[in-house]
Design an enzyme around this catalytic site. Sequence first.
Site, PDB file in Angstrom:
ATOM      1  N   CYS A  25      33.782  10.478 -14.890  1.00 24.87           N
ATOM      2  CA  CYS A  25      33.479  11.177 -13.636  1.00 24.87           C
ATOM      3  C   CYS A  25      34.338  10.721 -12.463  1.00 24.87           C
ATOM      4  O   CYS A  25      34.218  11.249 -11.362  1.00 24.87           O
ATOM      5  CB  CYS A  25      32.000  11.055 -13.291  1.00 24.87           C
ATOM      6  SG  CYS A  25      30.952  11.962 -14.444  1.00 24.87           S
ATOM      7  N   HIS A  75      32.040  26.715  -4.861  1.00 19.60           N
ATOM      8  CA  HIS A  75      33.485  26.712  -5.122  1.00 19.60           C
ATOM      9  C   HIS A  75      34.236  25.779  -4.173  1.00 19.60           C
ATOM     10  O   HIS A  75      35.296  26.108  -3.663  1.00 19.60           O
ATOM     11  CB  HIS A  75      34.060  28.132  -5.089  1.00 19.60           C
ATOM     12  CG  HIS A  75      33.708  28.897  -6.310  1.00 19.60           C
ATOM     13  ND1 HIS A  75      32.468  29.476  -6.484  1.00 19.60           N
ATOM     14  CD2 HIS A  75      34.403  29.145  -7.438  1.00 19.60           C
ATOM     15  CE1 HIS A  75      32.422  30.071  -7.656  1.00 19.60           C
ATOM     16  NE2 HIS A  75      33.593  29.876  -8.269  1.00 19.60           N
ATOM     17  N   GLU A 135      22.673  19.095 -12.538  1.00 16.73           N
ATOM     18  CA  GLU A 135      24.123  18.973 -12.559  1.00 16.73           C
ATOM     19  C   GLU A 135      24.674  19.590 -13.845  1.00 16.73           C
ATOM     20  O   GLU A 135      25.754  20.164 -13.859  1.00 16.73           O
ATOM     21  CB  GLU A 135      24.507  17.495 -12.456  1.00 16.73           C
ATOM     22  CG  GLU A 135      25.949  17.272 -12.130  1.00 16.73           C
ATOM     23  CD  GLU A 135      26.250  15.838 -11.806  1.00 16.73           C
ATOM     24  OE1 GLU A 135      26.339  15.513 -10.605  1.00 16.73           O
ATOM     25  OE2 GLU A 135      26.386  15.033 -12.749  1.00 16.73           O
TER      26      GLU A 135
END
Length: 149
Positions: A25, A75, A135
Amino acid sequence: MAKIRLTKEFRFEMAHALWNYNGLCKNIHGHSYILQVTVIGEPCRNETDPKLGMVMDFGDLKRIVKDEIVDKMDHSIVLNRVADYKNFINVPQLFDRIHIVPYQPTCENLLVDFAERIRARLPEEVSLFSLKLHETANSFAEWYAEDNE
């Protein structure tokens, strides 16, 4: 009168990277987030109020969450302000929706940020009860007002 909880669900796409993290991550990656927002209050009892019988109009809750979270974050990419992000700003075609935040943009910290934003916009008679942020399909974090009082 009884207290009632209302929940509305929102979906948005967002990328992030975890600065100084020791796993995958640390790389820029994205998620299809699902945010569930639950408020609590008593239904309106004023017979002349157009919101009679409602804790809150679902449309009003939708407008708050879209304004504060979805429309801003969808986005976009979210990075910790301690990360070396300055080169991204120079590529506006790819990074014109970038958010530099004063925290590590984990699911947990995003919830704290979202809770503060939503709470500030709710009507006085309505309280934020909880948030749940998926998530991934099988990984989520939850925030409860009672845990944070």
